[in-house]
Design a protein around this motif. Structure first.
Motif, PDB file in Angstrom:
ATOM      1  N   THR A   1      40.562 -26.710  11.364  1.00  0.00           N
ATOM      2  CA  THR A   1      40.808 -25.590  12.267  1.00  0.00           C
ATOM      3  C   THR A   1      42.117 -24.902  11.877  1.00  0.00           C
ATOM      4  O   THR A   1      42.927 -25.432  11.100  1.00  0.00           O
ATOM      5  CB  THR A   1      40.920 -26.055  13.721  1.00  0.00           C
ATOM      6  OG1 THR A   1      42.083 -26.891  13.864  1.00  0.00           O
ATOM      7  CG2 THR A   1      39.688 -26.836  14.139  1.00  0.00           C
ATOM      8  N   THR A   2      42.340 -23.722  12.459  1.00  0.00           N
ATOM      9  CA  THR A   2      43.584 -22.989  12.189  1.00  0.00           C
ATOM     10  C   THR A   2      44.799 -23.815  12.601  1.00  0.00           C
ATOM     11  O   THR A   2      45.808 -23.869  11.890  1.00  0.00           O
ATOM     12  CB  THR A   2      43.589 -21.645  12.945  1.00  0.00           C
ATOM     13  OG1 THR A   2      42.453 -20.876  12.546  1.00  0.00           O
ATOM     14  CG2 THR A   2      44.860 -20.855  12.654  1.00  0.00           C
TER      15      THR A   2
ATOM     16  N   ARG B   1      46.457 -15.921  10.726  1.00  0.00           N
ATOM     17  CA  ARG B   1      45.606 -14.845  11.251  1.00  0.00           C
ATOM     18  C   ARG B   1      45.886 -13.523  10.523  1.00  0.00           C
ATOM     19  O   ARG B   1      44.964 -12.738  10.260  1.00  0.00           O
ATOM     20  CB  ARG B   1      45.837 -14.686  12.749  1.00  0.00           C
ATOM     21  CG  ARG B   1      45.223 -15.838  13.561  1.00  0.00           C
ATOM     22  CD  ARG B   1      45.554 -15.729  15.027  1.00  0.00           C
ATOM     23  NE  ARG B   1      44.899 -16.790  15.793  1.00  0.00           N
ATOM     24  CZ  ARG B   1      45.193 -17.096  17.061  1.00  0.00           C
ATOM     25  NH1 ARG B   1      46.135 -16.397  17.693  1.00  0.00           N
ATOM     26  NH2 ARG B   1      44.551 -18.064  17.676  1.00  0.00           N
TER      27      ARG B   1
ATOM     28  N   ASP C   1      44.208 -13.445   7.250  1.00  0.00           N
ATOM     29  CA  ASP C   1      42.781 -13.160   7.453  1.00  0.00           C
ATOM     30  C   ASP C   1      42.567 -11.656   7.643  1.00  0.00           C
ATOM     31  O   ASP C   1      41.653 -11.057   7.056  1.00  0.00           O
ATOM     32  CB  ASP C   1      42.281 -13.932   8.672  1.00  0.00           C
ATOM     33  CG  ASP C   1      40.775 -13.813   8.863  1.00  0.00           C
ATOM     34  OD1 ASP C   1      40.079 -13.314   7.945  1.00  0.00           O
ATOM     35  OD2 ASP C   1      40.281 -14.232   9.929  1.00  0.00           O
TER      36      ASP C   1
ATOM     37  N   THR D   1      40.670 -15.579   3.964  1.00  0.00           N
ATOM     38  CA  THR D   1      39.670 -15.532   5.023  1.00  0.00           C
ATOM     39  C   THR D   1      38.987 -16.895   5.139  1.00  0.00           C
ATOM     40  O   THR D   1      38.467 -17.403   4.137  1.00  0.00           O
ATOM     41  CB  THR D   1      38.604 -14.459   4.725  1.00  0.00           C
ATOM     42  OG1 THR D   1      39.263 -13.187   4.599  1.00  0.00           O
ATOM     43  CG2 THR D   1      37.574 -14.396   5.832  1.00  0.00           C
TER      44      THR D   1
ATOM     45  N   LYS E   1      33.285 -19.364  10.591  1.00  0.00           N
ATOM     46  CA  LYS E   1      33.666 -18.982  11.943  1.00  0.00           C
ATOM     47  C   LYS E   1      32.480 -19.265  12.857  1.00  0.00           C
ATOM     48  O   LYS E   1      31.331 -18.940  12.528  1.00  0.00           O
ATOM     49  CB  LYS E   1      34.033 -17.492  12.016  1.00  0.00           C
ATOM     50  CG  LYS E   1      35.317 -17.115  11.293  1.00  0.00           C
ATOM     51  CD  LYS E   1      35.634 -15.633  11.449  1.00  0.00           C
ATOM     52  CE  LYS E   1      36.892 -15.259  10.674  1.00  0.00           C
ATOM     53  NZ  LYS E   1      37.226 -13.812  10.784  1.00  0.00           N
TER      54      LYS E   1
ATOM     55  N   GLY F   1      34.167 -17.259  17.466  1.00  0.00           N
ATOM     56  CA  GLY F   1      35.197 -16.676  16.634  1.00  0.00           C
ATOM     57  C   GLY F   1      36.242 -17.673  16.159  1.00  0.00           C
ATOM     58  O   GLY F   1      37.261 -17.279  15.569  1.00  0.00           O
ATOM     59  N   ARG F   2      35.980 -18.946  16.401  1.00  0.00           N
ATOM     60  CA  ARG F   2      36.934 -19.972  15.961  1.00  0.00           C
ATOM     61  C   ARG F   2      36.836 -20.155  14.456  1.00  0.00           C
ATOM     62  O   ARG F   2      35.747 -20.279  13.903  1.00  0.00           O
ATOM     63  CB  ARG F   2      36.644 -21.287  16.680  1.00  0.00           C
ATOM     64  CG  ARG F   2      37.768 -22.307  16.549  1.00  0.00           C
ATOM     65  CD  ARG F   2      37.514 -23.530  17.385  1.00  0.00           C
ATOM     66  NE  ARG F   2      38.665 -24.425  17.399  1.00  0.00           N
ATOM     67  CZ  ARG F   2      38.674 -25.608  17.985  1.00  0.00           C
ATOM     68  NH1 ARG F   2      37.571 -26.035  18.608  1.00  0.00           N
ATOM     69  NH2 ARG F   2      39.764 -26.342  17.964  1.00  0.00           N
ATOM     70  N   ARG F   3      37.986 -20.173  13.796  1.00  0.00           N
ATOM     71  CA  ARG F   3      38.032 -20.218  12.337  1.00  0.00           C
ATOM     72  C   ARG F   3      38.068 -21.666  11.847  1.00  0.00           C
ATOM     73  O   ARG F   3      38.765 -22.507  12.404  1.00  0.00           O
ATOM     74  CB  ARG F   3      39.262 -19.461  11.819  1.00  0.00           C
ATOM     75  CG  ARG F   3      39.312 -17.986  12.168  1.00  0.00           C
ATOM     76  CD  ARG F   3      40.678 -17.409  11.860  1.00  0.00           C
ATOM     77  NE  ARG F   3      40.760 -15.975  12.034  1.00  0.00           N
ATOM     78  CZ  ARG F   3      40.934 -15.368  13.200  1.00  0.00           C
ATOM     79  NH1 ARG F   3      41.047 -16.087  14.314  1.00  0.00           N
ATOM     80  NH2 ARG F   3      40.992 -14.045  13.267  1.00  0.00           N
ATOM     81  N   TYR F   4      37.380 -21.905  10.700  1.00  0.00           N
ATOM     82  CA  TYR F   4      37.405 -23.210  10.045  1.00  0.00           C
ATOM     83  C   TYR F   4      37.649 -22.998   8.542  1.00  0.00           C
ATOM     84  O   TYR F   4      37.014 -22.157   7.910  1.00  0.00           O
ATOM     85  CB  TYR F   4      36.078 -23.945  10.246  1.00  0.00           C
ATOM     86  CG  TYR F   4      35.842 -24.373  11.676  1.00  0.00           C
ATOM     87  CD1 TYR F   4      36.299 -25.608  12.139  1.00  0.00           C
ATOM     88  CD2 TYR F   4      35.164 -23.538  12.562  1.00  0.00           C
ATOM     89  CE1 TYR F   4      36.083 -26.002  13.458  1.00  0.00           C
ATOM     90  CE2 TYR F   4      34.943 -23.919  13.878  1.00  0.00           C
ATOM     91  CZ  TYR F   4      35.409 -25.146  14.323  1.00  0.00           C
ATOM     92  OH  TYR F   4      35.204 -25.528  15.620  1.00  0.00           O
TER      93      TYR F   4
END
Length: 241
Positions: free
Chosen positions: A5-6, A21, A24, A30, A34, A38-41
């Protein structure tokens, strides 16, 4: 496939979440995944890309340049560039340490230093080549470069020579002659220290002493007054007769 995760990436690599962020947003880094919220991995490949960014950023490169280089340079090439940069930084740091040590030793030698004198001494130490070395043979040069005291060093031998020079200057200031008990003690210590420094090579000691007496413009050695040089010769003569 492991993903991060972020927050996890931020904690592991000490990069703020806000910075991640931003990377990204500008398409510099990037996340590969996601979720619907909208959660980024980040994938392992993403982390390697981030590592490239961190290294290139440490070289003070702008983000636009970093973006251009990311896909052109391999990780190894970037590491080599970073290694070369660190070597350059290390060299500059070592030079700063050397100059600072020289100033400390200069202050030990001379109780009051004017700013003009400090600048003169520092510039001389940086710009004057080791001309004294040219007076010696190749085998002598390599030996002397290892053993001759240098103000940029803080070793025991250099400190001993500095202490003796201070003691000699004190004697001169207080009109204490070389042919006294004090002069005998200084001469004896100088002889013992020289024998230890030059490993008992009396011929080389004499040769270096003759070079030491030459004008500083010809040798590049730390300037010592004629009064001090004369006192040294006389107290050594007194200690050996």
């Amino acid at each position: 496939m492991k993903q991060w995760t972020t927050g996890e990436v931020s904690k592991q690599r000490h990069v703020s979440i806000r910075t991640l962020r931003y990377y990204d947003q500008v398409n510099l880094l990037t996340p590969s995944f996601k979720d619907e919220n909208g959660r980024r991995y980040y994938s392992e490949k993403d982390l390697f890309r981030l590592e490239k960014i961190i290294i290139l950023k440490s070289l003070s490169l702008p983000l636009d340049t970093i973006r251009d280089l990311l896909d052109k340079l391999s990780y190894k090439q970037i590491l080599i560039s970073h290694h070369n940069y660190l070597q350059e930084q290390l060299s500059q740091l070592q030079t700063s340490i050397s100059n600072t040590t020289s100033l400390i030793n200069m202050i030990d030698l001379e109780e009051s230093l004017s700013w003009e004198h400090v600048i003169e001494l520092v510039e001389n130490s940086q710009n004057i080549p080791k001309k004294w070395i040219d007076y010696f043979q190749d085998d002598e040069q390599s030996f002397l470069q290892e053993i001759i005291p240098n103000l940029s060093n803080n070793d025991k031998t250099t400190q001993q020579y500095i202490a003796l020079l201070r003691r000699i200057e004190w004697c001169i200031e207080h009109n204490i002659k070389a042919e006294t008990d004090e002069g005998f003690q200084i001469g004896s210590k100088l002889i013992a220290l020289s024998n230890d420094t030059f490993q008992g090579d009396t011929e080389l000691i004499e040769k270096f002493w003759e070079v030491r007496k030459l004008p500083v413009e010809e040798t590049g050695l730390y300037p010592i007054s004629e009064d001090v040089l004369d006192f040294v010769e006389r107290c050594i003569t007194y200690a050996t007769t």
